[in-house]
Design a protein around this motif. Structure first.
Motif, PDB file in Angstrom:
ATOM      1  N   GLY A  63      83.921  23.382  48.529  1.00 30.37           N
ATOM      2  CA  GLY A  63      83.343  24.449  47.716  1.00 30.37           C
ATOM      3  C   GLY A  63      83.669  25.828  48.252  1.00 30.37           C
ATOM      4  N   LYS A  64      82.648  26.670  48.358  1.00 28.68           N
ATOM      5  CA  LYS A  64      82.839  28.027  48.857  1.00 28.68           C
ATOM      6  C   LYS A  64      82.977  28.072  50.376  1.00 28.68           C
ATOM      7  N   GLY A  65      82.748  26.943  51.040  1.00 26.49           N
ATOM      8  CA  GLY A  65      83.041  26.857  52.456  1.00 26.49           C
ATOM      9  C   GLY A  65      81.911  27.215  53.399  1.00 26.49           C
ATOM     10  N   TYR A  66      80.684  27.340  52.907  1.00 25.95           N
ATOM     11  CA  TYR A  66      79.585  27.731  53.794  1.00 25.95           C
ATOM     12  C   TYR A  66      79.521  26.836  55.040  1.00 25.95           C
ATOM     13  N   THR A  95      89.601  21.218  58.228  1.00 26.87           N
ATOM     14  CA  THR A  95      90.253  21.312  56.924  1.00 26.87           C
ATOM     15  C   THR A  95      89.212  21.145  55.831  1.00 26.87           C
ATOM     16  N   GLY A  96      89.154  22.107  54.928  1.00 27.37           N
ATOM     17  CA  GLY A  96      88.324  21.997  53.737  1.00 27.37           C
ATOM     18  C   GLY A  96      89.190  21.557  52.564  1.00 27.37           C
ATOM     19  N   VAL A  97      88.770  20.522  51.870  1.00 26.07           N
ATOM     20  CA  VAL A  97      89.522  19.999  50.730  1.00 26.07           C
ATOM     21  C   VAL A  97      88.715  20.277  49.473  1.00 26.07           C
ATOM     22  N   GLU A  98      89.314  20.995  48.526  1.00 22.11           N
ATOM     23  CA  GLU A  98      88.574  21.461  47.353  1.00 22.11           C
ATOM     24  C   GLU A  98      89.503  21.481  46.126  1.00 22.11           C
ATOM     25  N   ASP A 124      91.207  25.736  42.779  1.00 15.86           N
ATOM     26  CA  ASP A 124      92.220  26.528  43.483  1.00 15.86           C
ATOM     27  C   ASP A 124      91.740  27.937  43.803  1.00 15.86           C
ATOM     28  N   LYS A 125      90.860  28.505  42.975  1.00 13.48           N
ATOM     29  CA  LYS A 125      90.334  29.842  43.259  1.00 13.48           C
ATOM     30  C   LYS A 125      89.445  29.825  44.504  1.00 13.48           C
ATOM     31  N   MET A 126      88.656  28.775  44.649  1.00 13.57           N
ATOM     32  CA  MET A 126      87.834  28.631  45.849  1.00 13.57           C
ATOM     33  C   MET A 126      88.709  28.483  47.088  1.00 13.57           C
ATOM     34  N   VAL A 127      89.788  27.727  46.961  1.00 18.90           N
ATOM     35  CA  VAL A 127      90.698  27.529  48.083  1.00 18.90           C
ATOM     36  C   VAL A 127      91.296  28.862  48.522  1.00 18.90           C
ATOM     37  N   ALA A 128      91.758  29.668  47.549  1.00 19.23           N
ATOM     38  CA  ALA A 128      92.356  30.969  47.870  1.00 19.23           C
ATOM     39  C   ALA A 128      91.327  31.892  48.529  1.00 19.23           C
ATOM     40  N   PHE A 129      90.104  31.875  48.004  1.00 18.44           N
ATOM     41  CA  PHE A 129      89.040  32.711  48.568  1.00 18.44           C
ATOM     42  C   PHE A 129      88.753  32.318  50.017  1.00 18.44           C
ATOM     43  N   CYS A 130      88.631  31.013  50.258  1.00 17.66           N
ATOM     44  CA  CYS A 130      88.299  30.556  51.613  1.00 17.66           C
ATOM     45  C   CYS A 130      89.438  30.825  52.594  1.00 17.66           C
ATOM     46  N   GLN A 131      90.672  30.705  52.139  1.00 19.28           N
ATOM     47  CA  GLN A 131      91.803  31.023  53.011  1.00 19.28           C
ATOM     48  C   GLN A 131      91.767  32.487  53.430  1.00 19.28           C
ATOM     49  N   GLU A 132      91.405  33.351  52.487  1.00 17.53           N
ATOM     50  CA  GLU A 132      91.321  34.783  52.786  1.00 17.53           C
ATOM     51  C   GLU A 132      90.221  35.062  53.805  1.00 17.53           C
ATOM     52  N   LEU A 151      91.480  26.852  60.943  1.00 18.43           N
ATOM     53  CA  LEU A 151      90.700  26.462  59.763  1.00 18.43           C
ATOM     54  C   LEU A 151      91.584  26.645  58.537  1.00 18.43           C
ATOM     55  N   GLN A 152      91.797  25.565  57.804  1.00 16.05           N
ATOM     56  CA  GLN A 152      92.660  25.609  56.629  1.00 16.05           C
ATOM     57  C   GLN A 152      91.975  24.954  55.439  1.00 16.05           C
ATOM     58  N   PHE A 153      92.426  25.345  54.252  1.00 22.46           N
ATOM     59  CA  PHE A 153      91.871  24.789  53.022  1.00 22.46           C
ATOM     60  C   PHE A 153      93.005  24.216  52.176  1.00 22.46           C
ATOM     61  N   PHE A 154      92.749  23.030  51.618  1.00 24.98           N
ATOM     62  CA  PHE A 154      93.756  22.284  50.865  1.00 24.98           C
ATOM     63  C   PHE A 154      93.258  22.091  49.447  1.00 24.98           C
ATOM     64  N   GLN A 155      94.120  22.370  48.482  1.00 24.46           N
ATOM     65  CA  GLN A 155      93.754  22.191  47.076  1.00 24.46           C
ATOM     66  C   GLN A 155      94.020  20.736  46.689  1.00 24.46           C
ATOM     67  N   GLY A 156      92.952  19.993  46.453  1.00 29.09           N
ATOM     68  CA  GLY A 156      93.088  18.585  46.101  1.00 29.09           C
ATOM     69  C   GLY A 156      91.772  17.855  46.259  1.00 29.09           C
ATOM     70  N   ASP A 157      91.840  16.513  46.379  1.00 25.07           N
ATOM     71  CA  ASP A 157      90.634  15.706  46.576  1.00 25.07           C
ATOM     72  C   ASP A 157      90.930  14.594  47.559  1.00 25.07           C
TER      73      ASP A 157
END
Length: 406
Positions: free
Chosen positions: A197-200, A219-222, A225-233, A243-249
């Motif tokens: 999600g938003k990565g809290y 690694t956060g998997v979400e 894609d907008k949440m992923v971009a936000f969390c990467q930023e 800490l990385q975020f991956f778009q998927g499930d």
């Protein structure tokens, strides 16, 4: 930089109070504001005591106009940095266990105020507040909390986020107790959070781990894609390098290994896929908060003695949820995990608050036959033909659509 001799009496008294607070570890917060030095767009600096890898350090949070930067200093070198910064700021506020100090420079003079806690009741209260602050699992001054909208620029929890703040701390507390063994591992610890999600919680776990382990990888998997971009930023702004975020499930992200598998509110059988991933990769810890138990209810046949109770829809739903999660917990147990099922603080926007926490205790060449027999007896009692986690573990699973929404 001003020399020590060029300081006024008031300034030297203030520095002496800071030095005393540092050496006695009574410093709660030091704020240096109205900065006028050479660092471009720096507005103020907040310093506090912090425990990092079982050592006390001074954590300095530099508040710039458009970003925050954290720098940790050893206690014995912190005073020289503070002395320099004090010479470049017009105001300083010091909060210790037993006093509050304020130093303010005007064009004509230097003003110093000190308010000491006079009564024993005030002293006791200050000590209690200090102790409570030290026991928090998440540092309220961590920049990521501001970027995620949990705290304001002054590191105060935003009232509307009080429930989320409580949830974050409770989750990290559970995580901390469950993952003590990870500190003994030589390789980097890999945590995967499916449905971040938003990565809290993802950010909080990384923040917690980096202060205790040499090189955590989270690694956060979400799917969003907008949440992923936000969390990467936010991760970049927080300087969380691993800490990385991956778009998927859970089906599209396939790590080579993981030490902790987390899946909070993965819908229906997505929880089973996540647990299976954790077991298959030998995760040391598996943490799940199941959601949307839909698979077993249509299959469930009420035993004769329970039909008067299960004729009511709400009771049938609760029984289906209990049965689903019991089989999940027993399967984890059968594969060598010590498993607990307990109430967790309710997550935002939902009343679901059950958690399955499994800690690996031994490697199994084959599942425990006695536990498998218990599962089969439960299935037979309720007429259950299929449970997804069992099928996955038996390599009998055929493709199902995980994309359905709750």
């Amino acid at each position: 930089m001003q020399s020590e001799a060029s300081y006024s009496v008031q300034e030297q008294q203030f520095l002496d109070a800071v030095a005393q607070a540092l050496t006695s570890k009574q410093l709660q917060r030091l704020t240096l504001s109205q900065y006028q030095g050479d660092l471009v767009e720096l507005e103020k600096i907040t310093l506090r005591l912090l425990e990092v890898q079982q050592q006390t350090v001074i954590s300095a949070l530099y508040h710039y106009k458009n970003k925050d930067v954290t720098q940790n200093y050893a206690v014995d070198e912190a005073l020289s940095h503070i002395t320099l910064l004090l010479s470049q700021c017009k105001q300083a506020n010091l909060l210790t266990v037993d006093a509050e100090w304020q130093l303010k420079r005007t064009k004509k003079s230097v003003l110093l105020k000190c308010h000491k806690h006079k009564s024993s009741a005030q002293q006791t209260l200050a000590n209690q507040l200090h102790d409570r602050e030290k026991k928090r699992w998440v540092d309220q001054h961590s920049p990521f909390l501001h970027y995620l909208g949990v705290c304001d620029a002054e590191a105060k929890v935003i009232p509307s986020m009080a429930r989320k703040w409580k949830q974050i701390n409770k989750f990290v507390e559970i995580f901390a107790h469950a993952t003590d063994v990870l500190a003994e591992q030589s390789r980097a610890t890999h945590v995967v959070d499916f449905g971040s999600g938003k990565g809290y919680l993802t950010f909080a776990l990384y923040d917690y781990l980096q202060k205790r382990l040499y090189q955590p990888q989270v690694t956060g998997v979400e799917l969003n894609d907008k949440m992923v971009a936000f969390c990467q930023e936010v991760a970049a702004k927080s300087q969380f390098e691993h800490l990385q975020f991956f778009q998927g499930d859970v089906r599209s992200y396939e790590p080579e290994h993981l030490d902790v598998m987390i899946a909070l509110h993965a819908c229906d059988i997505a929880t089973d896929f996540a647990i299976h991933t954790g077991i298959r990769l030998g995760a040391s810890v598996i943490m799940c908060a199941p959601c949307c138990h839909k698979e077993l209810r249509p299959q469930m046949q009420s035993p004769t003695i329970l039909k008067p109770m299960l004729q009511f829809g709400i009771h049938a739903g609760q029984q289906a949820e209990m049965l689903t999660d019991t089989i999940r917990a027993l399967l984890l147990k059968a594969y060598g995990y010590e498993t607990k099922v307990f109430e967790f603080v309710a997550l935002e926007h939902t009343s679901k608050n059950k958690m399955i926490l499994a800690t690996k205790r031994k490697d199994m060449s084959a599942p425990d036959a006695d536990v498998i027999a218990q599962i089969q007896a439960l299935k037979q009692h309720y007429g259950i033909e299929q449970h997804s986690l069992e099928l996955l573990l038996n390599n009998q699973w055929q493709a199902h659509d995980l994309g359905k929404k709750c």
